[in-house]
Structure formats: structure tokens, C-alpha cells
Design an enzyme around this catalytic site. Structure first.
Site, PDB file in Angstrom:
ATOM      1  N   LYS A  90       0.852  -1.195   0.000  1.00 13.94           N
ATOM      2  CA  LYS A  90       0.000   0.000   0.000  1.00 13.94           C
ATOM      3  C   LYS A  90       0.883   1.238   0.000  1.00 13.94           C
ATOM      4  O   LYS A  90       2.058   1.201   0.389  1.00 13.94           O
ATOM      5  CB  LYS A  90      -0.936   0.022   1.214  1.00 13.94           C
ATOM      6  CG  LYS A  90      -0.258   0.081   2.597  1.00 13.94           C
ATOM      7  CD  LYS A  90       0.182   1.465   3.029  1.00 13.94           C
ATOM      8  CE  LYS A  90       0.898   1.443   4.372  1.00 13.94           C
ATOM      9  NZ  LYS A  90       1.611   2.707   4.669  1.00 13.94           N
TER      10      LYS A  90
ATOM     11  N   SER B 144       2.367  -5.928   7.531  1.00 11.59           N
ATOM     12  CA  SER B 144       0.950  -5.882   7.901  1.00 11.59           C
ATOM     13  C   SER B 144       0.091  -6.643   6.909  1.00 11.59           C
ATOM     14  O   SER B 144      -0.840  -7.370   7.273  1.00 11.59           O
ATOM     15  CB  SER B 144       0.480  -4.423   7.982  1.00 11.59           C
ATOM     16  OG  SER B 144       1.158  -3.726   9.002  1.00 11.59           O
TER      17      SER B 144
ATOM     18  N   ASP C  89      -1.815  -0.970  10.857  1.00 12.99           N
ATOM     19  CA  ASP C  89      -2.113  -0.929   9.425  1.00 12.99           C
ATOM     20  C   ASP C  89      -2.889  -2.158   8.941  1.00 12.99           C
ATOM     21  O   ASP C  89      -3.413  -2.164   7.830  1.00 12.99           O
ATOM     22  CB  ASP C  89      -0.817  -0.838   8.606  1.00 12.99           C
ATOM     23  CG  ASP C  89      -0.207   0.552   8.617  1.00 12.99           C
ATOM     24  OD1 ASP C  89      -0.872   1.490   9.091  1.00 12.99           O
ATOM     25  OD2 ASP C  89       0.949   0.691   8.161  1.00 12.99           O
TER      26      ASP C  89
END
Length: 284
Positions: A7, A100, A133
């Protein structure tokens, strides 16, 4: 096999320190097609084994995959062990959420493997116990994230642009990144027209007026980040920004010809990691 996407933070506002020591944030997260992959199998042993192609990645109790599976085993009294084969493509401790995302993928995989019947909301709540996250990776891949990460609101954003990622050869922990922030220098949250952000021009315009509040302090502590940022800006990128707590910087390009030019120039002779990615949405 399950995919664990990276991300970027299209922007990241740090709003203050909470009583629990975490920071409240306001951020837009965007998933990318750059991804790790995990293969998870149940074993007759009691151990959690993680095999990976990265020798610099801990595979014991401190690994987020290990923590995620351990939490599931304890909560649901699972007696079996698990063997995880992890193929890393996301840089480690780079602000791209790789650890994460791996943990979220492990929770999804065990939920499916053992037919636990957990909803996305339940899995996200479990993930939050391990890392701030992680809940995002149970979303559709485009989300407004607030609180310390527990509040995830799906968004609909444009995806017709390229992302160039440049990562210097060191990691920065989230804890270090947040220690660098000066809350007196952060700006207030601005209103953003979500409807305009469904088109790429509107999205670029909106996030250009925002920032990553961790960037100023980290660029001061790590001058190479300012150097990378300057070089990316010179390529004509629409947006150049630090992702999360870094050290990865990303550049967004509506003009894909500029993307190709950047890939030819931005790696600094192989000294910095360089990757091309695209924004993606994730399955419901």
C-alpha cells in the site's frame, strides 16, 4: 496461495497523540499490484514455521505472520501447527505495509483453511491487536483510515495512473517515523471532494494539496530522502511523496511516457530499489 499487496499513503495527516500512546491519523491508503505471496498449510506439529526467500527477515515470534497465527490458535483453541512459505516482493520496513499485509493474508488463509467463518470485520479486529495498518488489508483496497488505523472507510478513487517506487537501502520503523513528527508544524485537515477523486485529474489535484506529516522530519534525519524526492520531482511526476514512515518515496504519473523515462533514470545506478506498480482494488 494468497496474495498480500503493498500500500501507499496518498497523504498522511498526524492529528495528535492518544492516551494509549498511539497517534491519531487521517490518511488515504491505496493498495498496489506489488505483492508478496504466502502458501500456508496445516501440519501435525504444534509449531508455526515460516520459510522465506529473505534472510534478513525474522521468522520467529516477532514476525507479524507468526503473531497473527498464534493469536488465532489461542483464540480458537487450534491445536495444529502451520507451515508458511513466504515470497517477499515488498521491501521490508519501507512504509509500504508489507508485514501488515502478510499478517492480514495469514489471517484470511487460516480462516479459509479451517472454515472458521470469520467476517472481514472480525478479522480486521483481530489484526488490529497486532498492528495498526492491518485492518486496511481487509478493505476494498482504497480507504480513508482514521483513529490509529481501526477506522477504515472504503473509497472509490481513480486508478488510471502509474506509481514509481524508490526505496533506499535501509529501513525505518513506524515508531521512529512517528517520533520524528512535530505536531506544531502539521496542517489542519482539508475538505476533499470525493466525487472529483473518481477521475484521475481530480484525485491528483486533491492529494497535491495534502502531505505526509512524517516527511519533513524524516527528510531532515535522512538527507538521501530529500535527494530522491528532488530527482523524482525533476521527472515531471504529478505527485512525489513519502509513503507511511518511509523510506520509500513514490511518484504518481498520469503520463505513462514519463513513467518509462523515470524508470530509466531514477535507480541511481542500482543504489536504490526501483519498482513500477499500479493502484488496484481488492476483492470484497
Amino acid at each position: 496461495m494468497i496474495s498480500a499487496p503493498a500500500k501507499i499513503n496518498l497523504f498522511l495527516k498526524v492529528l495528535g497523540v492518544r492516551p494509549d500512546g498511539y497517534h491519531d491519523i487521517f490518511s488515504w491508503f491505496q493498495a498496489l499490484d506489488l505483492a508478496d505471496t504466502l502458501e500456508i498449510e496445516e501440519t501435525s506439529e504444534t509449531e508455526i514455521e515460516i520459510d522465506t526467500d529473505r534472510t534478513d527477515l525474522p521468522t520467529g515470534p516477532d514476525n507479524l505472520i507468526h503473531k497473527a497465527i498464534k493469536l488465532l490458535r489461542e483464540k480458537y483453541r487450534i491445536r495444529s501447527g502451520f507451515r508458511v512459505t513466504l515470497t517477499k516482493r515488498i521491501p521490508i520496513a519501507a512504509g509500504l505495509g508489507g508485514g501488515s499485509s502478510d499478517a492480514a493474508a495469514a489471517i484470511k488463509a487460516v480462516n479459509h483453511l479451517l472454515n472458521l467463518g470469520l467476517t472481514r470485520t472480525e478479522m480486521a479486529a483481530m489484526g488490529l491487536q497486532i498492528g495498526s495498518d492491518i485492518p486496511f488489508f481487509f478493505s476494498r483496497g482504497q480507504a480513508e483510515v482514521t483513529g490509529r488505523g481501526e477506522n477504515v472507510k472504503d473509497l472509490q478513487l481513480a486508478t488510471d495512473y502509474d506509481v514509481v517506487l524508490v526505496t533506499p537501502p535501509f529501513g525505518i520503523s513506524a515508531a521512529e517515523g512517528y517520533r520524528q513528527v512535530n505536531l506544531d508544524l502539521t496542517d489542519s485537515v482539508q475538505d476533499i471532494s470525493l466525487s472529483r477523486c473518481r477521475q484521475v485529474d481530480g484525485l491528483i489535484h486533491a492529494i497535491s494539496g495534502m502531505a505526509n506529516d512524517l516527511e519533513r522530519g524524516l527528510c531532515y534525519s535522512y538527507p538521501v530522502l530529500e535527494e530522491i524526492k528532488r530527482k523524482l520531482a525533476q521527472t515531471g511526476a504529478d505527485v512525489v511523496r513519502l509513503s507511511g514512515s518511509g523510506p520509500t518515496l513514490f511518484a504518481l504519473y498520469r503520463d505513462r511516457n514519463r513513467t518509462r523515462e523515470t524508470l530509466a533514470k531514477a535507480g541511481d545506478g542500482g543504489k536504490w530499489g526501483l519498482a513500477l506498480a499500479s493502484p488496484v482494488t481488492l476483492p470484497a
